[in-house]
Design a protein around this motif. Structure first.
Motif, PDB file in Angstrom:
ATOM      1  N   GLU A   1      29.464 -71.505  32.905  1.00 13.68           N
ATOM      2  CA  GLU A   1      29.993 -71.038  31.632  1.00 13.68           C
ATOM      3  C   GLU A   1      28.897 -70.670  30.640  1.00 13.68           C
ATOM      4  O   GLU A   1      29.174 -70.084  29.594  1.00 13.68           O
ATOM      5  N   LEU A   2      27.648 -71.015  30.964  1.00 11.89           N
ATOM      6  CA  LEU A   2      26.517 -70.750  30.077  1.00 11.89           C
ATOM      7  C   LEU A   2      25.621 -69.631  30.566  1.00 11.89           C
ATOM      8  O   LEU A   2      24.990 -68.938  29.764  1.00 11.89           O
ATOM      9  N   ILE A   3      25.536 -69.460  31.893  1.00 11.88           N
ATOM     10  CA  ILE A   3      24.493 -68.632  32.484  1.00 11.88           C
ATOM     11  C   ILE A   3      24.554 -67.184  32.012  1.00 11.88           C
ATOM     12  O   ILE A   3      23.509 -66.527  31.858  1.00 11.88           O
ATOM     13  N   GLU A   4      25.735 -66.659  31.733  1.00 12.69           N
ATOM     14  CA  GLU A   4      25.854 -65.260  31.327  1.00 12.69           C
ATOM     15  C   GLU A   4      25.223 -64.990  29.968  1.00 12.69           C
ATOM     16  O   GLU A   4      24.793 -63.870  29.699  1.00 12.69           O
ATOM     17  N   ARG A   5      25.154 -66.000  29.119  1.00 11.42           N
ATOM     18  CA  ARG A   5      24.583 -65.777  27.792  1.00 11.42           C
ATOM     19  C   ARG A   5      23.162 -66.310  27.649  1.00 11.42           C
ATOM     20  O   ARG A   5      22.600 -66.250  26.556  1.00 11.42           O
ATOM     21  N   ILE A   6      22.578 -66.766  28.733  1.00 12.88           N
ATOM     22  CA  ILE A   6      21.180 -67.188  28.703  1.00 12.88           C
ATOM     23  C   ILE A   6      20.297 -65.956  28.839  1.00 12.88           C
ATOM     24  O   ILE A   6      20.386 -65.211  29.824  1.00 12.88           O
ATOM     25  N   THR A   7      19.461 -65.729  27.849  1.00 10.73           N
ATOM     26  CA  THR A   7      18.559 -64.568  27.858  1.00 10.73           C
ATOM     27  C   THR A   7      17.139 -64.940  28.261  1.00 10.73           C
ATOM     28  O   THR A   7      16.291 -64.058  28.436  1.00 10.73           O
ATOM     29  N   VAL A   8      16.865 -66.218  28.389  1.00 15.93           N
ATOM     30  CA  VAL A   8      15.549 -66.677  28.833  1.00 15.93           C
ATOM     31  C   VAL A   8      15.337 -66.228  30.280  1.00 15.93           C
ATOM     32  O   VAL A   8      16.237 -66.379  31.115  1.00 15.93           O
ATOM     33  N   PRO A   9      14.174 -65.641  30.611  1.00 16.13           N
ATOM     34  CA  PRO A   9      13.908 -65.297  32.018  1.00 16.13           C
ATOM     35  C   PRO A   9      14.116 -66.530  32.902  1.00 16.13           C
ATOM     36  O   PRO A   9      13.628 -67.622  32.585  1.00 16.13           O
ATOM     37  N   THR A  10      14.832 -66.341  34.005  1.00 16.01           N
ATOM     38  CA  THR A  10      15.286 -67.474  34.812  1.00 16.01           C
ATOM     39  C   THR A  10      14.907 -67.303  36.270  1.00 16.01           C
ATOM     40  O   THR A  10      15.107 -66.226  36.852  1.00 16.01           O
ATOM     41  N   LEU A  11      14.375 -68.362  36.859  1.00 18.53           N
ATOM     42  CA  LEU A  11      14.094 -68.405  38.292  1.00 18.53           C
ATOM     43  C   LEU A  11      14.994 -69.462  38.919  1.00 18.53           C
ATOM     44  O   LEU A  11      15.024 -70.609  38.466  1.00 18.53           O
ATOM     45  N   ILE A  12      15.728 -69.058  39.951  1.00 18.28           N
ATOM     46  CA  ILE A  12      16.628 -69.969  40.661  1.00 18.28           C
ATOM     47  C   ILE A  12      16.090 -70.164  42.077  1.00 18.28           C
ATOM     48  O   ILE A  12      15.875 -69.193  42.805  1.00 18.28           O
ATOM     49  N   PHE A  13      15.877 -71.422  42.455  1.00 18.44           N
ATOM     50  CA  PHE A  13      15.389 -71.748  43.793  1.00 18.44           C
ATOM     51  C   PHE A  13      16.447 -72.560  44.531  1.00 18.44           C
ATOM     52  O   PHE A  13      16.941 -73.562  44.010  1.00 18.44           O
ATOM     53  N   HIS A  14      16.759 -72.113  45.758  1.00 18.30           N
ATOM     54  CA  HIS A  14      17.770 -72.847  46.527  1.00 18.30           C
ATOM     55  C   HIS A  14      17.457 -72.737  48.017  1.00 18.30           C
ATOM     56  O   HIS A  14      17.098 -71.663  48.510  1.00 18.30           O
ATOM     57  N   GLY A  15      17.591 -73.840  48.723  1.00 18.32           N
ATOM     58  CA  GLY A  15      17.343 -73.875  50.161  1.00 18.32           C
ATOM     59  C   GLY A  15      18.590 -73.563  50.964  1.00 18.32           C
ATOM     60  O   GLY A  15      19.704 -73.929  50.572  1.00 18.32           O
ATOM     61  N   THR A  16      18.394 -72.925  52.087  1.00 14.71           N
ATOM     62  CA  THR A  16      19.542 -72.565  52.926  1.00 14.71           C
ATOM     63  C   THR A  16      20.188 -73.775  53.569  1.00 14.71           C
ATOM     64  O   THR A  16      21.360 -73.729  53.957  1.00 14.71           O
ATOM     65  N   GLU A  17      19.440 -74.879  53.698  1.00 16.57           N
ATOM     66  CA  GLU A  17      19.959 -76.074  54.368  1.00 16.57           C
ATOM     67  C   GLU A  17      20.290 -77.188  53.385  1.00 16.57           C
ATOM     68  O   GLU A  17      20.348 -78.363  53.774  1.00 16.57           O
ATOM     69  N   ASP A  18      20.503 -76.843  52.145  1.00 18.90           N
ATOM     70  CA  ASP A  18      20.834 -77.849  51.131  1.00 18.90           C
ATOM     71  C   ASP A  18      22.254 -78.358  51.377  1.00 18.90           C
ATOM     72  O   ASP A  18      23.227 -77.616  51.206  1.00 18.90           O
ATOM     73  N   GLN A  19      22.360 -79.621  51.761  1.00 17.52           N
ATOM     74  CA  GLN A  19      23.663 -80.225  52.018  1.00 17.52           C
ATOM     75  C   GLN A  19      24.212 -80.962  50.802  1.00 17.52           C
ATOM     76  O   GLN A  19      25.371 -81.371  50.790  1.00 17.52           O
ATOM     77  N   THR A  20      23.372 -81.149  49.780  1.00 15.60           N
ATOM     78  CA  THR A  20      23.806 -81.844  48.573  1.00 15.60           C
ATOM     79  C   THR A  20      24.496 -80.888  47.607  1.00 15.60           C
ATOM     80  O   THR A  20      25.597 -81.156  47.119  1.00 15.60           O
ATOM     81  N   ILE A  21      23.829 -79.788  47.326  1.00 18.15           N
ATOM     82  CA  ILE A  21      24.414 -78.707  46.528  1.00 18.15           C
ATOM     83  C   ILE A  21      24.224 -77.440  47.340  1.00 18.15           C
ATOM     84  O   ILE A  21      23.121 -76.883  47.393  1.00 18.15           O
ATOM     85  N   PRO A  22      25.253 -76.944  47.996  1.00 15.26           N
ATOM     86  CA  PRO A  22      25.093 -75.816  48.909  1.00 15.26           C
ATOM     87  C   PRO A  22      24.560 -74.553  48.226  1.00 15.26           C
ATOM     88  O   PRO A  22      24.702 -74.359  47.013  1.00 15.26           O
ATOM     89  N   LEU A  23      23.944 -73.710  49.025  1.00 17.61           N
ATOM     90  CA  LEU A  23      23.287 -72.494  48.558  1.00 17.61           C
ATOM     91  C   LEU A  23      24.194 -71.607  47.724  1.00 17.61           C
ATOM     92  O   LEU A  23      23.735 -70.946  46.783  1.00 17.61           O
ATOM     93  N   HIS A  24      25.483 -71.578  48.034  1.00 18.38           N
ATOM     94  CA  HIS A  24      26.354 -70.632  47.323  1.00 18.38           C
ATOM     95  C   HIS A  24      26.409 -70.908  45.822  1.00 18.38           C
ATOM     96  O   HIS A  24      26.742 -70.011  45.041  1.00 18.38           O
TER      97      HIS A  24
END
Length: 285
Positions: free
Chosen positions: A221-244
């Motif tokens: 609900e926040l990400i669309e209005r964040i104007t700060v340059p953003t880097l998102i890192f996610h692993g393909t095998e993340d079983q805790t919080i899945p990549l999607h």
């Protein structure tokens, strides 16, 4: 007449059996309802301890290889005092990384990450959340975000350029601060969620988690209005919080770059060069 009596007896037997079956079914349904209500009640009453999992004692920074880090006691607006690890930038005009850790353990568990930040010449401010080792109070979404904004303002008021880095649970705090403070230099989201309630709904699809969960950390609900340059890192095998989750946030954002890390899991993204990518981005700014 004998045939009629036999027929009546058979009918009575059938009705009796059906009544017993109904009684058993009703009993099973009632037992299931009681068990389900117990599960719902348990999850509701224990949700904070499931979301926030402090553990251990906060070590002295020097004992985990951070001899140049100071231990600060920082009073918040409501009087709660947080412990934070702090170090100035080694390179003139380098930014300070405001680091928000994950849901469990303590700052000592993140020593390797913090060392990489300092080795790059950046400053550091890493708070231990309310209720976590070294800090007073009880953790909650509103309190942690409020603390994060106050810490950002502290650094900004001292003339520091601030990089917001969130790890797992900390991504919800870092994103919320970025939404409130668009003058941050960079927002780094390490294994983020669209919302904690979304993760819970995926883990417990049989529970009404949307109605039950207090601290939902809805980054989506926040990400669309964040104007700060953003880097998102996610692993393909993340079983805790899945990549999607990371993919969804990147799609919602106009300012985010997504780094998908093949074979990366929830806690090993730094071993795949996460900080190298952050460092390179900061050198461009």
């Amino acid at each position: 007449m004998v045939q009629t009596q036999h027929a009546n007896t058979d009918a009575d037997t059938i009705h009796t059996a059906m009544d017993r079956a109904k009684s058993v079914l009703v009993g099973l349904l009632l037992a299931g309802a009681v068990i389900y209500a117990g599960i719902v009640g348990y999850m509701f009453l224990n949700q904070q301890s499931l979301l926030y999992q402090p553990d251990g004692e906060l070590p002295d920074p020097a004992s985990v290889g951070l001899a140049d880090v100071d231990v600060l006691s920082l009073p918040m607006a409501d009087g709660a005092v947080l412990t934070a690890w702090s170090a100035p930038a080694a390179i003139p005009d380098a930014p300070t990384v405001l680091f928000f850790h994950g849901q469990s353990g303590n700052l000592g568990d993140r020593a390797d990450r913090l060392r990489e930040i300092l080795n790059s010449g950046y400053g550091l401010l890493a708070p231990s959340y309310r209720g976590f080792p070294g800090s007073e109070g009880e953790p909650s979404e509103l309190a942690l975000i409020s603390d994060g904004v106050q810490l950002f303002d502290k650094l900004s008021g001292e003339g520091e350029t601030v990089v917001l880095h969130g790890q797992s649970l900390g991504t919800g705090i870092a994103a919320a601060v970025a939404a409130e403070r668009p003058d941050a230099e960079l927002l780094v989201l390490e294994a983020p969620f669209t919302a904690t309630v979304d993760v819970a709904a995926e883990r417990y699809p049989f529970l009404p988690v949307t109605a039950l969960m207090k601290d939902q950390f809805a980054t989506r609900e926040l990400i669309e209005r964040i104007t700060v340059p953003t880097l998102i890192f996610h692993g393909t095998e993340d079983q805790t919080i899945p990549l999607h989750h990371g993919q969804a946030l990147a799609e919602m954002s106009d300012s985010a770059q997504l780094y998908v890390i093949p074979n990366g899991t929830h806690n090993d993204l730094w071993s795949y060069g996460l900080w190298d990518d952050v460092h390179q981005q900061l050198q461009k700014n």
